[in-house]
Scaffold this motif. Structure first.
Motif, mmCIF file in Angstrom:
data_model
loop_
_atom_site.group_PDB
_atom_site.id
_atom_site.type_symbol
_atom_site.label_atom_id
_atom_site.label_comp_id
_atom_site.label_asym_id
_atom_site.label_seq_id
_atom_site.Cartn_x
_atom_site.Cartn_y
_atom_site.Cartn_z
ATOM 1 N N GLU A 141 0.747 4.804 6.003
ATOM 2 C CA GLU A 141 0.014 4.248 4.866
ATOM 3 C C GLU A 141 -1.250 5.053 4.607
ATOM 4 O O GLU A 141 -1.925 5.493 5.527
ATOM 5 C CB GLU A 141 -0.353 2.793 5.119
ATOM 6 N N VAL A 142 -1.545 5.227 3.332
ATOM 7 C CA VAL A 142 -2.776 5.913 2.920
ATOM 8 C C VAL A 142 -3.772 4.877 2.422
ATOM 9 O O VAL A 142 -3.407 3.750 2.079
ATOM 10 C CB VAL A 142 -2.497 6.969 1.832
ATOM 11 N N ASP A 143 -5.063 5.255 2.382
ATOM 12 C CA ASP A 143 -6.060 4.307 1.889
ATOM 13 C C ASP A 143 -6.112 4.326 0.363
ATOM 14 O O ASP A 143 -5.287 4.989 -0.283
ATOM 15 C CB ASP A 143 -7.435 4.563 2.525
ATOM 16 N N ASP A 144 -7.061 3.618 -0.211
ATOM 17 C CA ASP A 144 -7.120 3.447 -1.664
ATOM 18 C C ASP A 144 -7.261 4.757 -2.434
ATOM 19 O O ASP A 144 -6.806 4.859 -3.573
ATOM 20 C CB ASP A 144 -8.271 2.506 -2.043
ATOM 21 N N ASP A 145 -7.891 5.778 -1.838
ATOM 22 C CA ASP A 145 -8.038 7.053 -2.545
ATOM 23 C C ASP A 145 -6.947 8.058 -2.165
ATOM 24 O O ASP A 145 -7.013 9.229 -2.524
ATOM 25 C CB ASP A 145 -9.435 7.644 -2.337
ATOM 26 N N MET A 186 0.838 -1.173 0.000
ATOM 27 C CA MET A 186 0.000 0.000 0.000
ATOM 28 C C MET A 186 0.889 1.244 0.000
ATOM 29 O O MET A 186 1.914 1.264 0.654
ATOM 30 C CB MET A 186 -0.906 -0.036 1.234
ATOM 31 N N ALA A 215 2.447 4.954 0.799
ATOM 32 C CA ALA A 215 2.617 5.671 2.061
ATOM 33 C C ALA A 215 3.185 7.059 1.772
ATOM 34 O O ALA A 215 3.779 7.296 0.731
ATOM 35 C CB ALA A 215 3.551 4.899 2.979
ATOM 36 N N SER A 259 -6.015 9.028 0.938
ATOM 37 C CA SER A 259 -6.272 9.798 2.155
ATOM 38 C C SER A 259 -5.507 9.221 3.341
ATOM 39 O O SER A 259 -5.403 8.011 3.489
ATOM 40 C CB SER A 259 -7.764 9.794 2.488
ATOM 41 N N LEU A 260 -5.013 10.127 4.178
ATOM 42 C CA LEU A 260 -4.347 9.718 5.412
ATOM 43 C C LEU A 260 -5.378 9.401 6.481
ATOM 44 O O LEU A 260 -6.467 9.973 6.487
ATOM 45 C CB LEU A 260 -3.463 10.853 5.925
ATOM 46 N N PRO A 261 -5.051 8.512 7.424
ATOM 47 C CA PRO A 261 -5.970 8.252 8.537
ATOM 48 C C PRO A 261 -6.015 9.466 9.470
ATOM 49 O O PRO A 261 -5.087 10.279 9.489
ATOM 50 C CB PRO A 261 -5.348 7.044 9.232
ATOM 51 N N GLN A 262 -7.081 9.581 10.244
ATOM 52 C CA GLN A 262 -7.192 10.665 11.229
ATOM 53 C C GLN A 262 -6.384 10.360 12.482
ATOM 54 O O GLN A 262 -6.008 11.262 13.210
ATOM 55 C CB GLN A 262 -8.659 10.908 11.587
#
Length: 77
Positions: free
Chosen positions: A21-25, A1, A3, A27-30
């Motif tokens: 790590e960022v998600d599929d779109d 994934m 990052a 975006s960073l986690p909060q």
């Protein structure tokens, strides 16, 4: 994934840049949780169990993205 590099402020990782790590779109986690463990010299034969520490993303567009220490995660979570 994929990052990105993020800056951590406060807590055991203060002043460090780390990959988050960022998600599929993209975006960073909060919030992120980092585990820290260590061995200590002394009377104990085994290292202490890892302690998880929570970092929350700071509001706004900051480059690099910044996460501020929120404290240890309670053991029951």
């Amino acid at each position: 994934m994929p990052a990105v590099e993020a800056w951590l402020l406060g807590g055991p990782a203060d002043g460090r840049i780390t990959h988050i790590e960022v998600d599929d779109d993209g975006s960073l986690p909060q919030a992120i949780v980092l585990a820290q463990s260590g061995a200590y010299l002394g009377a104990r034969e085994h290292p202490s169990p890892p302690v998880q520490h929570r970092y929350l993303r700071c509001a706004g567009e900051v480059d690099p993205p910044t996460f501020r220490y929120d404290g240890p995660v309670p053991q029951d979570q």
